[in-house]
Design an enzyme around this catalytic site. Structure first.
Site, PDB file in Angstrom:
ATOM      1  N   HIS A 264      28.312  39.279  35.297  1.00  0.00           N
ATOM      2  CA  HIS A 264      27.732  37.927  35.293  1.00  0.00           C
ATOM      3  C   HIS A 264      26.405  37.910  34.510  1.00  0.00           C
ATOM      4  O   HIS A 264      26.218  37.109  33.587  1.00  0.00           O
ATOM      5  CB  HIS A 264      27.503  37.471  36.739  1.00  0.00           C
ATOM      6  CG  HIS A 264      26.900  36.113  36.877  1.00  0.00           C
ATOM      7  ND1 HIS A 264      27.638  34.994  37.198  1.00  0.00           N
ATOM      8  CD2 HIS A 264      25.623  35.671  36.723  1.00  0.00           C
ATOM      9  CE1 HIS A 264      26.839  33.941  37.237  1.00  0.00           C
ATOM     10  NE2 HIS A 264      25.596  34.318  36.954  1.00  0.00           N
ATOM     11  N   GLU A 265      25.503  38.813  34.885  1.00  0.00           N
ATOM     12  CA  GLU A 265      24.193  38.831  34.205  1.00  0.00           C
ATOM     13  C   GLU A 265      24.355  39.200  32.734  1.00  0.00           C
ATOM     14  O   GLU A 265      23.628  38.701  31.884  1.00  0.00           O
ATOM     15  CB  GLU A 265      23.228  39.786  34.920  1.00  0.00           C
ATOM     16  CG  GLU A 265      22.862  39.381  36.347  1.00  0.00           C
ATOM     17  CD  GLU A 265      22.384  37.944  36.497  1.00  0.00           C
ATOM     18  OE1 GLU A 265      21.726  37.406  35.585  1.00  0.00           O
ATOM     19  OE2 GLU A 265      22.693  37.328  37.548  1.00  0.00           O
TER      20      GLU A 265
HETATM   21 ZN   LIG Z   1      23.924  33.044  36.661  1.00  0.00          ZN
END
Ligand SMILES: [Zn+2]
Length: 499
Positions: A264-265
């Protein structure tokens, strides 16, 4: 005024804003990762001073009239005009709030953040309620000072997502209510379960670290311009296209929290690493909106990172790192377990299907709270009722219910939650458009992740904030936002998994 002089003033303003943001960004990164606890007091003083400098710079009447002239000046390029407009949009949120009241609010939020932590730890909603009441009242006062017209929640929604309001969000969430709520209920009631014991098996941290390095490299995380570190809550700090920093966390007994947070990051990081380098230090660097930013992180996390094709290519690596844990798994059974759907009390632990229902719950409550139709004291019950209605489970404690997120302990976050769900929906529309020109499954299976990130760069990332979210969707997908891409994607994926 002479246009050249005006432009020079504008550039100087942007440079000064960029310098202050750079300092605050590095301090924020340092505070969340390596800074010693003892430095807190001194750091708070320095940050307070930098904030005042920024406030003074933005409120300077000369700067304001310069920005207004540039924002509408026909002789300036569309990029320069857009950048000035974005600076103004930011400033307008605080422009009509007297400095004293603004400072009072900052103090209130600092205290309420600490009270919320204690209230959550002790399952004591009554302790937090008076602060929440004050936060909501202050927020309403701010909206009055801004002379926000119509539904006050509309203004807050629009602050986080340009051109979005309750009318558009109602239609969006209504579609989720009609399709995803019944699908999640059908899965629950069918009694079909995917054995998920693997998710709670022991995955040692050193190998998880190696996995993170391996995976982010697949997405083009260039370690010359980007680094990762560890923090309690993962986040990404994008300073400029040549300096992007993200954090991850490692849970040894629940590896998906580490693995998917890292992907995600990485999605946020790639988004900014792939921006046009000329945008560095201008108001156009970054994501056009919160939902658009989330669309990019969730794109890698879910549409790519939870796909069968991706794991067909990378399961062998996973297997060499965790041979014991994965001995009875192959890429298909691994795909199933990382996609199992099970209602959870905690939003952060939710699966891809039930996640937007956690957001729907918060949206419906926020709208009522801001409009004064839901009393602060009635929030816990309303929360639990909604949880039962949407997720089929009722939390026993407020720690697992309305106290779980920090967002409401900070008034600036009302209206923010909905962008999380909208981001996933934008992602589905991008995914459908991408598939028209890229054979995504084939590319992923062959380990050619660059075909995906290249499309994102070409169509979205390079432009930074130049286009509004609506324009980005129109340009890249050929149509306006349509929730159907998202509901169709979820329905197809989870029907295939469970029925
Ligand atoms: Zn986010």
């Amino acid at each position: 005024m002479n246009q050249d002089l005006l432009f020079k003033q504008f550039q100087e303003f942007e440079d000064r804003v960029a310098r202050l943001r750079y300092a605050m960004s590095i301090i924020g990164w340092d505070a969340a990762t390596r800074a010693p606890k003892g430095g807190l007091g001194y750091r708070a003083k320095m940050v307070g001073g930098l904030n005042s400098d920024m406030y003074a710079l933005q409120m300077d009447p000369q700067n304001l009239s310069m920005l207004e002239a540039v924002a509408t000046g026909e002789s300036f390029s569309p990029g320069v005009r857009r950048s000035a407009q974005l600076h103004l949009k930011n400033i307008n949120k605080i422009r009509y709030i007297p400095q004293e009241l603004y400072a009072q609010n900052s103090e209130l939020l600092a205290t309420s953040g600490r009270v919320w932590e204690d209230a959550k730890a002790n399952n004591d909603y009554a302790m937090f309620a008076p602060y929440l009441e004050k936060i909501v009242n202050m927020l309403k006062k701010f909206l009055e000072l801004r002379k926000a017209e119509g539904d006050p929640y509309d203004t807050l929604l629009g602050d986080f997502e340009e051109n979005w309001n309750t009318e558009r969000y109602d239609a969006f969430f209504d579609a989720l209510k009609k399709s995803i709520v019944p699908l999640a209920a059908r899965i629950r009631e069918s009694g079909r379960k995917i054995d998920d014991s693997l998710l709670y098996a022991h995955f040692p941290r050193p190998q998880q670290e190696e996995l993170v390095n391996y995976l982010v490299a697949q997405f083009g995380f260039d370690t010359h311009r980007a680094i990762w570190d560890v923090s309690v809550h993962p986040f990404t700090n994008s300073i400029c296209p040549t300096d992007v920093r993200m954090t991850v966390r490692f849970l040894e007994n629940y590896f998906p929290a580490s693995l998917f947070a890292a992907i995600h990051e990485c999605g946020h990081a790639i988004h900014n690493l792939q921006a046009n380098p000329a945008l560095a230090g201008t108001g156009l660097f970054g994501s056009p909106s919160m939902a658009l930013a989330e669309s990019q992180s969730r794109f890698l996390e879910n549409y790519i990172g939870r796909s069968q094709a991706f794991w067909d290519a990378h399961f062998p690596k996973m297997w060499t790192l965790f041979p014991e844990q994965l001995k009875s798994y192959d890429s298909e059974s691994f795909y199933q377990v990382i996609n199992r759907s099970k209602s959870s009390f905690i939003r952060m632990e939710a699966d891809e299907l039930t996640y937007p229902l956690h957001i729907l719950l918060r949206y419906e409550l926020e709208r009522e709270i801001i409009n004064g139709r839901l009393a602060i004291s009635d929030i816990p019950k309303a929360w639990n009722d909604k949880s039962e209605e949407l997720l089929g489970i009722r939390p026993d404690t407020d720690t697992l219910g309305c106290l779980q997120d920090m967002h409401w302990s900070s008034s600036s976050s009302f209206g923010y939650f909905p962008t999380y769900a909208l981001g996933s929906a934008y992602g589905a529309q991008f995914y459908a458009a991408m598939k028209k020109s890229v054979d995504v499954d084939k590319a992923l299976r062959e380990g050619e992740t660059a075909a995906v990130t290249g499309w994102l760069k070409e169509n979205i990332h390079q432009y930074g904030k130049f286009y509004t979210p609506d324009q980005v969707l129109q340009r890249t997908t050929g149509s306006a936002f349509d929730v159907k891409y998202y509901t169709d994607y979820l329905t197809e994926k989870f029907t295939a998994l469970y029925f």
